[in-house]
Design a protein around this motif. Structure first.
Motif, mmCIF file in Angstrom:
data_model
loop_
_atom_site.group_PDB
_atom_site.id
_atom_site.type_symbol
_atom_site.label_atom_id
_atom_site.label_comp_id
_atom_site.label_asym_id
_atom_site.label_seq_id
_atom_site.Cartn_x
_atom_site.Cartn_y
_atom_site.Cartn_z
ATOM 1 N N ALA A 35 3.353 18.959 -11.583
ATOM 2 C CA ALA A 35 4.047 18.629 -10.411
ATOM 3 C C ALA A 35 4.043 16.844 -10.701
ATOM 4 C CB ALA A 35 3.420 18.736 -9.036
ATOM 5 N N THR A 36 5.140 16.409 -10.215
ATOM 6 C CA THR A 36 5.346 14.920 -10.182
ATOM 7 C C THR A 36 4.758 14.338 -9.050
ATOM 8 O OG1 THR A 36 7.657 15.348 -11.540
ATOM 9 C CG2 THR A 36 7.313 13.273 -10.611
ATOM 10 N N CYS A 37 4.276 13.137 -9.095
ATOM 11 C CA CYS A 37 3.905 12.418 -7.873
ATOM 12 C C CYS A 37 4.852 12.441 -6.945
ATOM 13 C CB CYS A 37 3.438 11.223 -8.176
ATOM 14 S SG CYS A 37 1.897 10.984 -9.382
ATOM 15 N N CYS A 58 -8.458 15.440 -1.199
ATOM 16 C CA CYS A 58 -7.766 16.192 -0.211
ATOM 17 C C CYS A 58 -6.399 16.115 -0.793
ATOM 18 C CB CYS A 58 -7.691 15.418 1.109
ATOM 19 S SG CYS A 58 -9.365 15.394 2.060
ATOM 20 N N GLY A 59 -5.960 15.845 -2.058
ATOM 21 C CA GLY A 59 -4.555 16.061 -2.477
ATOM 22 C C GLY A 59 -3.794 14.630 -2.547
ATOM 23 N N TYR A 60 -4.381 13.689 -1.905
ATOM 24 C CA TYR A 60 -3.475 12.428 -1.627
ATOM 25 C C TYR A 60 -4.551 11.207 -1.882
ATOM 26 C CZ TYR A 60 -5.368 12.609 2.977
ATOM 27 O OH TYR A 60 -6.399 12.704 4.117
ATOM 28 N N ALA A 61 -3.841 10.120 -2.203
ATOM 29 C CA ALA A 61 -4.819 8.877 -2.516
ATOM 30 C C ALA A 61 -3.935 7.520 -1.656
ATOM 31 C CB ALA A 61 -5.090 8.607 -3.892
ATOM 32 N N THR A 106 0.682 -1.036 0.213
ATOM 33 C CA THR A 106 0.121 -0.146 -0.134
ATOM 34 C C THR A 106 0.922 1.146 -0.191
ATOM 35 O OG1 THR A 106 -1.685 -1.254 1.098
ATOM 36 C CG2 THR A 106 -1.934 1.038 1.208
ATOM 37 N N LEU A 107 0.595 1.971 -0.886
ATOM 38 C CA LEU A 107 1.197 3.383 -1.150
ATOM 39 C C LEU A 107 0.513 4.577 -0.786
ATOM 40 C CD1 LEU A 107 3.345 2.794 -4.443
ATOM 41 C CD2 LEU A 107 3.966 2.217 -2.113
ATOM 42 N N MET A 108 0.822 5.726 -0.491
ATOM 43 C CA MET A 108 0.407 6.815 -0.414
ATOM 44 C C MET A 108 0.814 7.684 -1.519
ATOM 45 S SD MET A 108 0.230 9.682 2.609
ATOM 46 C CE MET A 108 -0.978 10.939 2.673
ATOM 47 N N ILE A 109 -0.065 8.283 -2.269
ATOM 48 C CA ILE A 109 0.355 9.142 -3.489
ATOM 49 C C ILE A 109 -0.096 10.550 -3.082
ATOM 50 C CG2 ILE A 109 0.013 9.582 -5.902
ATOM 51 C CD1 ILE A 109 -1.021 6.492 -6.261
ATOM 52 N N ARG A 110 0.846 11.221 -3.090
ATOM 53 C CA ARG A 110 0.577 12.935 -2.859
ATOM 54 C C ARG A 110 0.592 13.726 -4.228
ATOM 55 N NH1 ARG A 110 4.338 11.371 0.507
ATOM 56 N NH2 ARG A 110 4.150 11.194 2.608
ATOM 57 N N LYS A 111 0.264 14.745 -4.052
ATOM 58 C CA LYS A 111 0.052 15.929 -5.341
ATOM 59 C C LYS A 111 -0.776 15.207 -6.302
ATOM 60 C CE LYS A 111 5.085 17.254 -4.822
ATOM 61 N NZ LYS A 111 6.202 17.601 -5.500
ATOM 62 N N PRO A 139 -4.279 16.417 -8.048
ATOM 63 C CA PRO A 139 -4.616 17.534 -8.489
ATOM 64 C C PRO A 139 -6.131 17.631 -7.843
ATOM 65 C CG PRO A 139 -3.762 16.438 -10.375
ATOM 66 C CD PRO A 139 -3.638 15.388 -9.333
ATOM 67 N N LEU A 140 -6.317 18.673 -6.981
ATOM 68 C CA LEU A 140 -7.628 18.707 -6.263
ATOM 69 C C LEU A 140 -8.929 18.525 -6.745
ATOM 70 C CD1 LEU A 140 -6.421 21.819 -3.846
ATOM 71 C CD2 LEU A 140 -6.368 19.301 -3.484
ATOM 72 N N GLU A 141 -8.980 18.632 -8.309
ATOM 73 C CA GLU A 141 -10.132 18.591 -8.913
ATOM 74 C C GLU A 141 -10.406 17.312 -9.436
ATOM 75 O OE1 GLU A 141 -7.015 19.644 -11.848
ATOM 76 O OE2 GLU A 141 -7.509 20.364 -9.886
ATOM 77 N N TYR A 142 -9.447 16.331 -9.057
ATOM 78 C CA TYR A 142 -9.822 14.840 -9.632
ATOM 79 C C TYR A 142 -10.639 14.311 -8.700
ATOM 80 C CZ TYR A 142 -5.680 13.996 -12.963
ATOM 81 O OH TYR A 142 -4.972 13.969 -13.968
ATOM 82 N N THR A 143 -11.525 13.304 -9.437
ATOM 83 C CA THR A 143 -12.521 12.570 -8.917
ATOM 84 C C THR A 143 -11.796 11.311 -8.695
ATOM 85 O OG1 THR A 143 -13.646 11.914 -10.964
ATOM 86 C CG2 THR A 143 -14.439 13.796 -9.796
ATOM 87 N N LEU A 144 -12.426 10.251 -7.776
ATOM 88 C CA LEU A 144 -11.884 8.869 -7.887
ATOM 89 C C LEU A 144 -11.912 8.258 -9.184
ATOM 90 C CD1 LEU A 144 -10.943 6.695 -6.125
ATOM 91 C CD2 LEU A 144 -13.298 6.063 -5.618
ATOM 92 N N GLN A 145 -13.033 8.489 -9.913
ATOM 93 C CA GLN A 145 -13.014 7.767 -11.254
ATOM 94 C C GLN A 145 -12.086 8.364 -12.198
ATOM 95 O OE1 GLN A 145 -15.613 9.564 -9.703
ATOM 96 N NE2 GLN A 145 -17.721 8.438 -9.862
#
Length: 143
Positions: free
Chosen positions: A87-89, A57-60, A13-18, A20-26
């Motif tokens: 920005a790079t992840c 929130c900017g992360y997944a 399991t990884l946490m991906i930061r950066k 984009p705030l407008e992204y949806t889960l889909q």
């Protein structure tokens, strides 16, 4: 790569930061499936949502089906820039490891009120809400 919260030698399991705030889960799901060439290699994807602001929130969090593929996926992610973002992840190991532990964490956090709104995530290629998971597991039979 940060090792904060690592609970084992074979993380999945990884946490991906950066993100984009407008992204949806889909949208995130589709872009990651394209990046990896398939959605079959990850079995859990969660994009925490800020209900008050109406955006993520900017992360997944993403869980890979096998620890053997995690290093190659980290390498791909560390070179990836989301569409429309310069920005790079930023990638690190998540504090909670494994699909079962992530599902339990979401269930517990939702039940305690620690999560606002209805958490939604991708599990085995399907969009699922915490209430759907609870019903499937029979956790709503308390009444």
């Amino acid at each position: 790569m940060a090792s904060r919260g690592t609970t084992g030698r074979n993380p999945t399991t990884l946490m991906i930061r950066k993100v984009p705030l407008e992204y949806t889960l889909q949208l995130l799901h589709a872009e990651l499936a394209e990046l990896f060439g398939t959605e079959e290699i990850f079995d859990f994807l969660h994009l925490p949502w800020d209900v008050k602001k109406g955006r993520n929130c900017g992360y997944a969090f993403i869980n890979f089906s096998s620890p053997s593929i995690t290093p190659a996926c980290i390498e791909l992610l560390e070179k990836h820039s989301f569409r429309g973002s310069g920005a790079t992840c930023a990638v690190g190991l998540a504090a909670v490891q494994g699909v079962a532990a992530n599902l339990m964490s979401l269930l517990q956090r939702s039940a305690s009120g620690a999560v606002r709104g209805e958490p939604v995530f991708i599990w085995k290629g399907r969009m699922v809400s915490v209430s759907m998971l609870r019903a499937a597991l029979g956790a709503d039979d308390a009444g």
